[in-house]
Design a protein around this motif. Structure first.
Motif, short mmCIF file in Angstrom:
data_model
loop_
_atom_site.label_atom_id
_atom_site.label_comp_id
_atom_site.label_asym_id
_atom_site.label_seq_id
_atom_site.Cartn_x
_atom_site.Cartn_y
_atom_site.Cartn_z
N SER A 55 0.83 -1.21 0.00
CA SER A 55 0.00 0.00 0.00
C SER A 55 0.86 1.25 0.00
O SER A 55 0.47 2.27 -0.59
CB SER A 55 -0.95 0.00 1.20
OG SER A 55 -0.23 0.09 2.41
N SER A 56 2.02 1.19 0.63
CA SER A 56 2.89 2.37 0.63
C SER A 56 3.40 2.67 -0.78
O SER A 56 3.55 3.84 -1.16
CB SER A 56 4.06 2.18 1.58
OG SER A 56 4.82 1.06 1.22
N ASN A 57 3.64 1.64 -1.58
CA ASN A 57 4.06 1.86 -2.97
C ASN A 57 2.94 2.46 -3.80
O ASN A 57 3.17 3.34 -4.64
CB ASN A 57 4.51 0.54 -3.61
CG ASN A 57 5.76 0.01 -2.97
OD1 ASN A 57 6.56 0.76 -2.44
ND2 ASN A 57 5.91 -1.30 -3.01
N ILE A 59 0.49 4.37 -2.68
CA ILE A 59 0.32 5.75 -2.25
C ILE A 59 1.44 6.62 -2.81
O ILE A 59 1.21 7.75 -3.25
CB ILE A 59 0.26 5.84 -0.72
CG1 ILE A 59 -1.02 5.17 -0.23
CG2 ILE A 59 0.31 7.28 -0.23
CD1 ILE A 59 -1.10 5.01 1.26
N ALA A 60 2.67 6.10 -2.82
CA ALA A 60 3.80 6.86 -3.37
C ALA A 60 3.61 7.10 -4.86
O ALA A 60 3.93 8.19 -5.36
CB ALA A 60 5.10 6.12 -3.12
N GLU A 61 3.09 6.11 -5.59
CA GLU A 61 2.82 6.30 -7.01
C GLU A 61 1.72 7.33 -7.22
O GLU A 61 1.80 8.17 -8.11
CB GLU A 61 2.39 4.99 -7.65
CG GLU A 61 3.53 4.19 -8.23
CD GLU A 61 3.00 2.97 -8.96
OE1 GLU A 61 2.00 3.07 -9.71
OE2 GLU A 61 3.60 1.90 -8.76
N PHE A 62 0.68 7.26 -6.41
CA PHE A 62 -0.45 8.17 -6.53
C PHE A 62 -0.03 9.61 -6.26
O PHE A 62 -0.47 10.54 -6.94
CB PHE A 62 -1.56 7.75 -5.56
CG PHE A 62 -2.78 8.61 -5.64
CD1 PHE A 62 -3.61 8.54 -6.74
CD2 PHE A 62 -3.10 9.48 -4.61
CE1 PHE A 62 -4.74 9.33 -6.82
CE2 PHE A 62 -4.23 10.28 -4.68
CZ PHE A 62 -5.04 10.20 -5.80
N LEU A 63 0.85 9.81 -5.30
CA LEU A 63 1.34 11.14 -4.96
C LEU A 63 2.58 11.55 -5.76
O LEU A 63 3.13 12.62 -5.54
CB LEU A 63 1.64 11.24 -3.46
CG LEU A 63 0.45 11.04 -2.54
CD1 LEU A 63 0.88 11.05 -1.09
CD2 LEU A 63 -0.61 12.11 -2.79
N ARG A 64 3.01 10.66 -6.66
CA ARG A 64 4.18 10.89 -7.53
C ARG A 64 5.44 11.20 -6.72
O ARG A 64 6.16 12.15 -7.00
CB ARG A 64 3.89 11.99 -8.53
CG ARG A 64 2.76 11.64 -9.44
CD ARG A 64 2.48 12.71 -10.41
NE ARG A 64 1.26 12.33 -11.13
CZ ARG A 64 0.79 13.02 -12.14
NH1 ARG A 64 1.41 14.08 -12.54
NH2 ARG A 64 -0.30 12.62 -12.73
N LEU A 65 5.71 10.36 -5.72
CA LEU A 65 6.88 10.52 -4.91
C LEU A 65 8.05 9.67 -5.37
O LEU A 65 9.13 9.75 -4.82
CB LEU A 65 6.56 10.17 -3.43
CG LEU A 65 5.50 11.05 -2.77
CD1 LEU A 65 5.20 10.51 -1.38
CD2 LEU A 65 5.97 12.48 -2.69
#
Length: 67
Positions: A55-57, A59-65
């Motif tokens: 899930s952290s990956n 979220i990171a993709e969604f927020l473009r981190l």
């Protein structure tokens, strides 16, 4: 981090139980109780999503981190 996920889960359960108890007590589901129940379901869904692996990956993709 898991501690905060449990807090979100228990807040969601508390909101659903509170809305259900009030609806049972007054024999109707008003707009306020319906919204609290919906928020409770959303919080439970969010906490279950956060408990899943990866899930952290997401979220990171969604927020473009990851750039």
């Amino acid at each position: 981090m898991g501690f905060y996920y449990f807090i979100i889960l228990f807040i969601g359960i508390f909101l659903i139980l509170g809305a259900g108890l009030q609806a049972f007590k007054h024999h109707s589901l008003s707009k306020k109780r319906g919204i609290l129940g919906l928020i409770g379901f959303l919080l439970i869904g969010l906490s279950i999503f956060l408990f899943t692996s990866g899930s952290s990956n997401i979220i990171a993709e969604f927020l473009r981190l990851n750039e």
